[in-house]
Scaffold this active site. Sequence first.
Site, PDB file in Angstrom:
ATOM      1  N   CYS B  82     -21.497  -0.151  12.712  1.00 21.17           N
ATOM      2  CA  CYS B  82     -22.897  -0.187  13.166  1.00 21.17           C
ATOM      3  C   CYS B  82     -22.955  -0.449  14.677  1.00 21.17           C
ATOM      4  CB  CYS B  82     -23.715  -1.192  12.356  1.00 21.17           C
ATOM      5  SG  CYS B  82     -25.498  -0.935  12.562  1.00 21.17           S
ATOM      6  N   HIS B 184     -23.177   1.016   7.221  1.00 23.48           N
ATOM      7  CA  HIS B 184     -22.579  -0.249   6.776  1.00 23.48           C
ATOM      8  C   HIS B 184     -21.751   0.001   5.510  1.00 23.48           C
ATOM      9  CE1 HIS B 184     -24.679  -3.147   9.388  1.00 23.48           C
ATOM     10  NE2 HIS B 184     -25.628  -2.233   9.418  1.00 23.48           N
ATOM     11  N   GLU B 186     -19.951  -1.981   3.973  1.00 28.40           N
ATOM     12  CA  GLU B 186     -20.020  -3.154   3.092  1.00 28.40           C
ATOM     13  C   GLU B 186     -21.297  -3.178   2.259  1.00 28.40           C
ATOM     14  OE1 GLU B 186     -20.629  -3.091   6.282  1.00 28.40           O
ATOM     15  OE2 GLU B 186     -22.059  -4.631   6.902  1.00 28.40           O
TER      16      GLU B 186
END
Lengths: 270, 228
Positions: B82, B184, B186
């Site tokens: 990001c 992202h 994650e």
Amino acid sequence: MRATIEPTGLTRRIIPCLDVAAGRVVKGVQFKNLTDHGDPTEAAARYAAEGADEIVFLDITAAPERRDTDLDWVRRTAEQVFIPLSVGGGVRSVDDGRKLLLAGADKLGINTAAVAEPELLTRLAERFGSQCVVLSVDAKRREGDAAANGPGWEVVTHGGRTPTGLDALEWIGEGIERGAGEILLTSIDSDGTQAGYDLELLRRASALSPVPVIASGGAGTLEHLADALETGAAAVLAASIFHQETYSVGAVKEYLGRRYPIRIQTGASR
Amino acid sequence: MTGTAATVIDAGVGNIGNLVRALRHLGAEVEITCDPETIRASRCLVLPGVGAFRPPREVLRGAPEEAIRSALDGGATLLGICIGYQLLFDSSEEFGTTDGLALLPGGVTELPGGVPLPHIGWNRVFAVRDHPLLAGSTNDDHYYFVHSFAPQDVPEEWVLGRCRHGRSFPAITGRGRIAGTQFHPEKSGAAGLRLLGNYLAWAGDLAAGADGGAPEGHGGTHATAAGH
């Protein structure tokens, strides 16, 4: 339907909602007669594996009992579920929000506290960014004399028990101005009935909102979900149809994916 | 990949907890630091970032930035995520022009209007070349984005995956041992965890193989992506 190249590949989202009370998933009709639907982490992990785009948790005991949202199940969920997690219920300050984000929430749902103190939306947005701030609006259709001049909706709080006198559409506009990055719009009249979303409410809210509107309250069939997307909702939220296993998230996405841009998770469990 | 030691560079802004949770879920031993000596000694660096470009840029300026370059020269791998991805490029135009780490060629510019900004949600990423990060991926994979700016004018040879929101932009870029994602991983479900796992495995392989390739480095002009 999508013959031309669209300016974005952004998908519409399918969001299972988990109402949590005392650390357990519960569901009632119009926020009453709650029944137990298991452990929040396990439910969230199952929905994520099926392809859910996000999970919304509403701690529905938090506002009535005026206690802090318990963070343990948020932490456990964030350690196992790697999609966006939104947690609402009992966020009354920037510090409450900070604790939830540190526990693993990605977004904060604000409802009762924003009505009591609209400035809270601004403070949360300035501190954490608008993408973290979801204004949760529970709207109830006006009846009788109040509805004489056409349909109108009043904001209610405390799980549907407290009328506020606020017009729901005006409140949505104000909330966005104050920094809400997303609107979670629940029709209290439809919630838990599985008779369909309040499409008139949804149409008006989507037309006025520059930020995503999440349709909530009343999903019972696949067609209901499609109706909400057709009406302009960026995302559809549902609880009963998933908890009762009427449809899996994967089956919903396969159906909606024929008509709308939807993320189909490769290898998703069915 | 299990047990890979990963160093998450904490530039002091934003919530990096969910990235750390994801790396630990994948079996990594995670250290969170901005200490130059720790960064210099690492073989597997992750540079996250949330919010605006300039605050983390200023935190990294000086010793931490030099430590990152030194680690890369010593054979470390680096993954930017990001804002951490945007920091890898030459510059950003967010709130005036700010220089980046210049580890990848290109500048960061605002996405054009006509689509909702910020770009928040799941979007499809088309893989445009092979890379260890993309092992097992398909062109049906979607990832979760939260941003308004994105890299532009990145030489096509380094673009690994493209996404469309207002314009087509490089969602994944990689050169030598340096890579990054605008989204992202994650927060991107199974596809995101696979990419992070691929990164840990790649970093582990390169560290174990010691000279599985000269540190092609940020200064190189014709290095090819490892794994071809």
